[in-house]
Write a protein that holds these residues in place. Structure first.
Motif, PDB file in Angstrom:
ATOM      1  N   GLU A 151     -31.242   2.328  -0.738  1.00  0.00           N
ATOM      2  CA  GLU A 151     -31.617   1.096  -1.433  1.00  0.00           C
ATOM      3  C   GLU A 151     -31.150  -0.140  -0.666  1.00  0.00           C
ATOM      4  O   GLU A 151     -31.872  -1.144  -0.584  1.00  0.00           O
ATOM      5  CB  GLU A 151     -31.044   1.102  -2.842  1.00  0.00           C
ATOM      6  N   LEU A 152     -29.931  -0.063  -0.107  1.00  0.00           N
ATOM      7  CA  LEU A 152     -29.452  -1.204   0.675  1.00  0.00           C
ATOM      8  C   LEU A 152     -30.335  -1.432   1.896  1.00  0.00           C
ATOM      9  O   LEU A 152     -30.676  -2.574   2.236  1.00  0.00           O
ATOM     10  CB  LEU A 152     -28.002  -0.951   1.123  1.00  0.00           C
ATOM     11  N   HIS A 153     -30.696  -0.339   2.569  1.00  0.00           N
ATOM     12  CA  HIS A 153     -31.476  -0.464   3.794  1.00  0.00           C
ATOM     13  C   HIS A 153     -32.931  -0.834   3.506  1.00  0.00           C
ATOM     14  O   HIS A 153     -33.497  -1.734   4.134  1.00  0.00           O
ATOM     15  CB  HIS A 153     -31.408   0.844   4.582  1.00  0.00           C
ATOM     16  N   GLU A 155     -34.425  -1.848   0.528  1.00  0.00           N
ATOM     17  CA  GLU A 155     -34.749  -2.944  -0.375  1.00  0.00           C
ATOM     18  C   GLU A 155     -34.029  -4.235   0.016  1.00  0.00           C
ATOM     19  O   GLU A 155     -34.662  -5.235   0.380  1.00  0.00           O
ATOM     20  CB  GLU A 155     -34.413  -2.555  -1.814  1.00  0.00           C
ATOM     21  N   ILE A 156     -32.712  -4.212  -0.051  1.00  0.00           N
ATOM     22  CA  ILE A 156     -31.969  -5.449   0.251  1.00  0.00           C
ATOM     23  C   ILE A 156     -32.132  -5.813   1.718  1.00  0.00           C
ATOM     24  O   ILE A 156     -32.335  -6.991   2.064  1.00  0.00           O
ATOM     25  CB  ILE A 156     -30.486  -5.278  -0.131  1.00  0.00           C
ATOM     26  N   GLY A 157     -32.053  -4.825   2.603  1.00  0.00           N
ATOM     27  CA  GLY A 157     -32.203  -5.109   4.027  1.00  0.00           C
ATOM     28  C   GLY A 157     -33.568  -5.702   4.346  1.00  0.00           C
ATOM     29  O   GLY A 157     -33.681  -6.692   5.098  1.00  0.00           O
ATOM     30  N   GLN A 158     -34.602  -5.111   3.773  1.00  0.00           N
ATOM     31  CA  GLN A 158     -35.941  -5.639   4.021  1.00  0.00           C
ATOM     32  C   GLN A 158     -36.124  -7.039   3.403  1.00  0.00           C
ATOM     33  O   GLN A 158     -36.778  -7.908   3.985  1.00  0.00           O
ATOM     34  CB  GLN A 158     -36.991  -4.680   3.472  1.00  0.00           C
ATOM     35  N   SER A 159     -35.535  -7.238   2.235  1.00  0.00           N
ATOM     36  CA  SER A 159     -35.636  -8.559   1.603  1.00  0.00           C
ATOM     37  C   SER A 159     -34.970  -9.624   2.461  1.00  0.00           C
ATOM     38  O   SER A 159     -35.506 -10.731   2.639  1.00  0.00           O
ATOM     39  CB  SER A 159     -34.996  -8.525   0.211  1.00  0.00           C
ATOM     40  N   VAL A 196     -24.866  -5.677   5.356  1.00  0.00           N
ATOM     41  CA  VAL A 196     -25.573  -4.685   4.548  1.00  0.00           C
ATOM     42  C   VAL A 196     -25.842  -3.431   5.366  1.00  0.00           C
ATOM     43  O   VAL A 196     -25.670  -2.296   4.883  1.00  0.00           O
ATOM     44  CB  VAL A 196     -26.888  -5.285   4.003  1.00  0.00           C
ATOM     45  N   ARG A 197     -26.245  -3.596   6.612  1.00  0.00           N
ATOM     46  CA  ARG A 197     -26.509  -2.442   7.472  1.00  0.00           C
ATOM     47  C   ARG A 197     -25.231  -1.647   7.753  1.00  0.00           C
ATOM     48  O   ARG A 197     -25.250  -0.422   7.796  1.00  0.00           O
ATOM     49  CB  ARG A 197     -27.147  -2.911   8.776  1.00  0.00           C
TER      50      ARG A 197
END
Length: 341
Positions: A151-153, A155-159, A196-197
């Protein structure tokens, strides 16, 4: 046919079931006291000593000596019979399910053998249940970590990536007096994306899955050197025995936790990480030259011990004050382990 004719039901030998430990111990104590009193009575009957009525003053020392001898003999025999109970109490006080293999040896006392065997069997059962429950808990933990990392990679990473691209377009069209401010925002978003990564990599060791244990351990050491400023000496054998996925994951997590503890708590200036094969056993070592003095096991070290138990490994943590901390994990047979599931 009446069951009494052939002994108790289900008893093919016709003999009764073993006496309960309490009953057996009671009979032994009665027998010991009976023998002591019988011996005292026999000595009194066969000896020339006599006791007057009323007792004469000269006869009092003889009676006291006889009583003292009987009490001493009784105490000696009872102490010998009950000695295993002291050892059992000591074991109960020090037993720790995370440090397996601590058992009470049979002392040869037939009345307490059943009690000792039952207690040892209880420890075997508790350790097996603890290992099974830990395996399920850690498997669930790993699954949750992978879900959060995805989810971090994804969703949040892409956002954050979309935000960076949008900021770039805004910067290209913004007035000159706003460009510097927007560049600052860009750097903040880029730093957040990097964090985040990094969190996603710590939660889900993709390098372990993609490149293997050797590269994953090297990456951990590099991260500690880069982020913590602590140089790490590495000695990882590339040609170790074939390992299962669960063994590699346990090795990675224990090394990760140990290096994280060094960065957070050790106040060290250097560290060492090695993975070697010694006498057919795989040995992982992580040490530092920090302050040491780690007392009782914290949550991190207890988690490491639980992971070690899952693959039948032995974990030792030596942390003398002022001499750094030394973590050692020994896997007797790394090629034959079950999975965390």
């Amino acid at each position: 046919m009446n069951d009494r004719a052939g002994g108790r039901p289900g008893d093919a030998s016709g003999q009764g079931a073993p006496r309960p430990p309490a009953q057996a111990l009671f009979r032994r104590l009665v027998l010991i006291n009976g023998l002591v009193f019988a011996a005292g009575t026999l000595v009194l009957a066969l000896s020339p000593a006599t006791v007057s009525s009323p007792v004469l003053l000269a006869e009092v020392p003889v009676l006291l000596v006889g009583l003292a001898v009987m009490l001493f003999a009784n105490a000696l025999l009872l102490r010998r019979s009950l000695a295993p109970l002291d050892a059992l109490t000591t074991l109960m006080q020090r037993v720790d399910l995370l440090r397996t293999g601590d058992r009470l040896a049979d002392s040869g006392n037939s009345d307490l053998t059943h009690l000792i065997d039952t207690f040892n069997a209880m420890l075997d059962r508790l350790e097996a249940e603890r290992s099974a429950s830990s395996a399920h808990a850690l498997a669930a933990q790993e699954g949750e970590r992978q879900r959060i990392a995805r989810e971090l990679h994804d969703e949040i990473g892409q956002s954050l990536t979309v935000v960076l691209l949008a900021l770039k377009r805004v910067v290209d069209r913004a007035p000159a007096d706003l460009c510097e401010e927007l560049h600052g925002v860009q750097e903040t978003v880029r730093a957040s994306l990097d964090e985040v990564r990094q969190v996603a990599r710590r939660l889900r060791p993709g390098v372990l899955e993609d490149l293997g244990l050797h590269a994953a351990l090297s990456a951990l050491a590099t991260d500690l050197s880069r982020m913590g400023g602590i140089p790490v000496t590495r000695a990882v054998e590339p040609d170790h025995p074939a390992l299962g996925a669960d063994v590699e994951l346990v090795l990675y997590r224990i090394a990760q936790e140990s290096l994280t503890n060094i960065a957070r708590h050790a106040r060290a200036t250097r560290a060492e990480l090695s993975l070697t094969t010694e006498d057919g056993r795989l040995v992982l070592r992580i040490s530092d030259n920090g302050r040491g003095g780690a007392g009782e096991d914290g949550a991190g070290i207890r988690g490491m011990r639980e992971r070690a138990l899952l693959i039948g490994a032995r974990l030792s943590v030596d942390s003398p004050p002022g001499e750094g901390t030394h973590v050692r994990l020994v896997i007797p047979d790394p090629s034959d382990r079950s999975t965390l599931s």
